[in-house]
Design an enzyme around this catalytic site. Structure first.
Site, mmCIF file in Angstrom:
data_model
loop_
_atom_site.group_PDB
_atom_site.id
_atom_site.type_symbol
_atom_site.label_atom_id
_atom_site.label_comp_id
_atom_site.label_asym_id
_atom_site.label_seq_id
_atom_site.Cartn_x
_atom_site.Cartn_y
_atom_site.Cartn_z
ATOM 1 C CE LYS A 114 -1.726 -1.196 -0.446
ATOM 2 N NZ LYS A 114 -1.764 0.278 -0.278
HETATM 3 C C1 LIG Z 1 -1.079 1.105 -1.129
HETATM 4 C C2 LIG Z 1 -1.584 2.490 -1.254
HETATM 5 C C3 LIG Z 1 -1.227 3.296 -2.349
HETATM 6 C C4 LIG Z 1 -0.279 2.827 -3.422
HETATM 7 O O1 LIG Z 1 -0.823 1.793 -4.196
HETATM 8 P P1 LIG Z 1 0.128 0.849 -5.072
HETATM 9 O O2 LIG Z 1 -0.759 -0.205 -5.585
HETATM 10 O O3 LIG Z 1 1.178 0.326 -4.146
HETATM 11 O O4 LIG Z 1 0.712 1.708 -6.136
HETATM 12 C C5 LIG Z 1 -1.798 4.557 -2.427
HETATM 13 N N1 LIG Z 1 -2.627 5.022 -1.468
HETATM 14 C C6 LIG Z 1 -2.982 4.279 -0.406
HETATM 15 C C7 LIG Z 1 -3.886 4.858 0.619
HETATM 16 C C8 LIG Z 1 -2.479 2.989 -0.259
HETATM 17 O O5 LIG Z 1 -2.841 2.262 0.805
#
Ligand SMILES: *Cc1c(COP(=O)(O)O)cnc(C)c1O
Length: 501
Positions: A114
Site C-alpha cells: 500500500k
Molecule cells: C491490503 C492488502 C491486501 C489486499 O489488497 P486489496 O487491494 O484490498 O485487494 C493483500 N495483502 C496485503 C499485505 C495487504 O496489505
C-alpha cells in the site's frame, strides 16, 4: 479526461476533483470515462523506462489535468530511495521457481504494497487542491484492516492542509501492525481502535462520509472529508504502474519475449490491487489470466465462480488480516466496466447489497468475468503449508497474504495445466507477519514466549533476510494513540478529535 460515478449520479469532474473528493457524491466510485490504450509500438517504447519514468507516463495518461513536470516532482519525492523505498527499483522482480516470479511490492516505509500508492496520494491530493483552487483542509478518514492505516499515516504525516484519522478493528490486526499505528508521529494524525471487525470499521467510516450533520459542521470549519481507501482513484492508479514494470522486467530478464502473455496472481481483499492489474490488461498489457486469491473469507472466489455476491456468511479472523473483508468496494468498478457502463444496474445491485447483502449478475457478465479471472480461496492450513513448502524448496519466506496467492495459483495450474509465466504480487514483507511465518516453517514451539522483537530476530536468523529498519525501530517509539471506541461511537470520536462540538 473526465471522471464519472459508477452510479451515474454525478456529472463529469477532473481527475484532481475526483482525487480530492475520494468518493462520488451519489455514493458511487469515480472512474475515467475511457481507459487509455497503448498500441503495441507505444507499449514497446515504455519498456526501457525506470520505475519513476514509467510511473510518470502511466499516471499521466489518467491524470490529464496534472502538469507532467509536477507529476515528475511528486513521483520523485514519493519513490526516493533509500529514504522512502529501500530498493532502488521500487518493485523488484525475483524468481520463485521455474517461470514463476515474485513482484516484491513491500520495500516501502511500512513494509506492505500500500506504500506504493499511499506515498504518492498525499502529493496528488495537495496538488489537486491547488488545481481546483480549493482552500479547504482535507480530513482523511480511513478504515483499515491493518496495512492501509499505517501506510496512510506515513503518507499524510505532517502534510500541510491535511488531517488524518485512522480506525482499526481491535481484534483484527497483527501485533506489529498495531504497534506501527499507535506509535505514529505527526501533529495531524489520530488513531482509534474500534471494538469490532474490519467491516464494522469500514461501515462506520462510510456512514461518517455521508452524515449530513457532520459534513455541514466540517464545511463551517473550512474542512471536507476525503478517503485514502482504495475507493479513491488516486490510490488505484499508482498501482497500475507496477504491473507494467513487472512485465517489462520479465522481458529484460529474457523470461518472456515482448508481447508474450503472462498470468498475474493477486491476494485480494478490497479488490483494489487486482483491479489495477485488470486495468493494466485493458490498457493492452498482455495478461492472460488474473488469479484472484481469497483467504477463508471467500466471498470473491465464490462470486467469480457463481456470479452471486453474498456477504451473508461467517466472518473469519485469519493470519492474512488485510484480506479479512466481506464487502470488496472496488468490485463496483469492475461491474461498471463489464456491464458496459450500466449505471442503473450497478445502483440496483449496490442497493441490494446494502439491504439484503446479496446480488446476482447475468449470464453474459458471468462469462466475461470468467474470461479474465480465476477465483479460488486458501484455508489457514493450506496457507501455512505453502509457506513451509516454499521456504524448504526455494529458501524464500512468503508472508501469509502472498502465500494465499501462491496456494490458489497452484490449484489453478493443476486444474488447467496452464504453464504461462506468472507474476505473483508479494503484498507484504514476511517480517510484518513474523509469528505466522515462523510458526509455519518451524512449528508452534518456535514462537512461544517470544515478544515481537525477538520474533523479528528469529525470522532474520531463519531466513538470512535483513529486518526492515522501520520495524526494528518500533521498540524505541512511545505509544501516542490510545483511544478505543464502540462502533456506534465513531461519530462523537471524530467530532471530539476535530473539536466540532
Ligand atoms: C491490503 C492488502 C491486501 C489486499 O489488497 P486489496 O487491494 O484490498 O485487494 C493483500 N495483502 C496485503 C499485505 C495487504 O496489505
Amino acid at each position: 479526461m473526465k471522471y464519472i460515478s459508477t452510479r451515474g449520479g454525478s456529472p463529469g469532474v477532473t481527475s484532481a476533483e475526483a482525487i480530492r473528493l475520494g468518493i462520488a457524491p451519489d455514493g458511487g466510485l469515480f472512474t475515467p470515462q475511457t481507459i487509455p490504450h497503448y498500441a503495441e509500438a507505444d507499449l514497446k517504447k515504455l519498456l526501457p523506462l525506470s520505475y519513476q519514468e514509467l510511473a510518470t507516463e502511466i499516471i499521466g495518461s489518467f491524470l490529464t489535468d496534472y502538469q507532467k513536470a509536477a507529476l515528475q516532482k511528486m513521483i520523485a519525492a514519493a519513490y526516493r530511495s533509500p529514504q522512502k523505498f529501500a530498493h532502488p527499483q521500487v518493485a523488484p522482480v525475483v524468481q520463485l521457481s521455474g517461470a514463476q516470479y515474485i513482484l516484491e511490492l513491500w520495500h516501502g516505509p511500512t513494509c506492505a504494497f500500500k506504500d506504493v500508492a499511499l506515498q504518492l496520494l498525499p502529493h496528488l491530493m495537495q496538488e489537486g487542491n491547488r488545481l481546483t483552487a480549493s482552500e479547504t483542509e482535507t480530513v482523511i478518514l480511513v478504515a483499515t484492516s491493518g496495512d492501509t492505516g499505517k501506510a496512510a499515516l506515513e503518507g499524510f504525516c505532517d502534510i500541510p492542509g491535511t488531517k488524518i484519522i485512522v480506525f482499526f478493528p481491535d481484534q483484527g490486526v497483527s501485533q506489529i501492525q498495531r504497534l506501527q499505528m499507535v506509535t505514529q508521529e505527526g501533529a495531524n494524525t489520530a488513531v482509534v481502535s474500534v471494538r469490532g471487525n474490519f467491516d464494522d470499521a469500514q461501515n462506520g467510516v462510510k456512514q461518517l462520509f455521508t452524515d449530513p450533520e457532520l459534513i455541514q459542521n466540517l464545511k463551517i470549519n473550512g474542512r471536507a472529508f476525503s478517503s485514502a481507501n482504495s475507493i479513491n482513484w488516486g490510490r488505484l492508479v499508482p498501482q497500475i504502474v507496477y504491473y507494467f514494470f513487472g512485465y517489462f522486467e520479465l522481458c529484460r530478464k529474457e523470461i518472456i519475449q515482448f508481447g508474450a502473455p503472462i498470468n498475474v496472481t493477486v491476494p485480494t481483499g478490497n479488490f483494489g490491487n487486482i483491479l489495477a492489474a485488470y486495468l493494466a490488461k485493458q490498457m493492452s498489457l498482455p495478461i492472460k489470466k488474473l488469479i484472484c486469491a481469497s483467504n477463508a473469507n471467500n466471498v470473491l472466489a465464490d462470486f467469480i465462480n457463481t456470479g452471486i455476491y453474498d456477504r451473508n456468511r461467517n466472518f473469519y479472523t485469519t493470519i492474512s488480516p488485510s484480506m479479512d473483508i466481506l464487502i470488496s468496494s472496488n468490485l463496483e468498478r469492475l461491474l461498471y466496466y463489464l456491464s458496459g457502463n450500466n449505471t442503473a444496474q450497478i445502483t440496483r445491485w449496490m442497493h441490494d447489497l446494502k439491504s439484503g447483502g446479496r446480488y446476482e449478475i447475468d449470464e453474459a457478465m458471468k462469462k466475461r468475468i470468467r474470461n479474465s479471472f480465476y477465483g479460488g480461496s486458501a484455508s489457514e492450513t493450506e496457507t501455512m503449508a505453502t509457506i513451509k513448502k516454499t521456504f524448504e524448496s526455494t529458501g524464500q519466506a512468503l508472508d501469509p497474504h502472498t502465500a494465499v496467492g501462491v496456494t490458489v495459483y497452484e490449484r489453478y495450474r493443476s486444474e488447467t495445466g496452464d504453464e504461462t509465466p506468472t507474476l505473483f504480487a508479494a503484498t507484504a514483507s514476511p517480517f510484518k507477519f513474523n509469528a505466522s511465518v515462523i510458526e509455519a516453517i518451524s512449528g508452534k514451539e518456535a514462537v512461544s514466549g517470544l515478544d515481537e522483537f525477538q520474533l523479528l530476530e528469529r525470522l532474520q536468523k531463519l531466513t538470512g533476510m535483513e529486518i526492515p529498519p522501520s520495524l526494528a525501530g518500533l521498540k524505541e517509539k512511545p505509544v501516542r494513540h490510545q483511544t478505543v471506541c464502540a462502533k456506534e461511537e465513531m461519530k462523537p470520536v471524530v467530532e471530539n478529535l476535530l473539536k466540532l462540538k
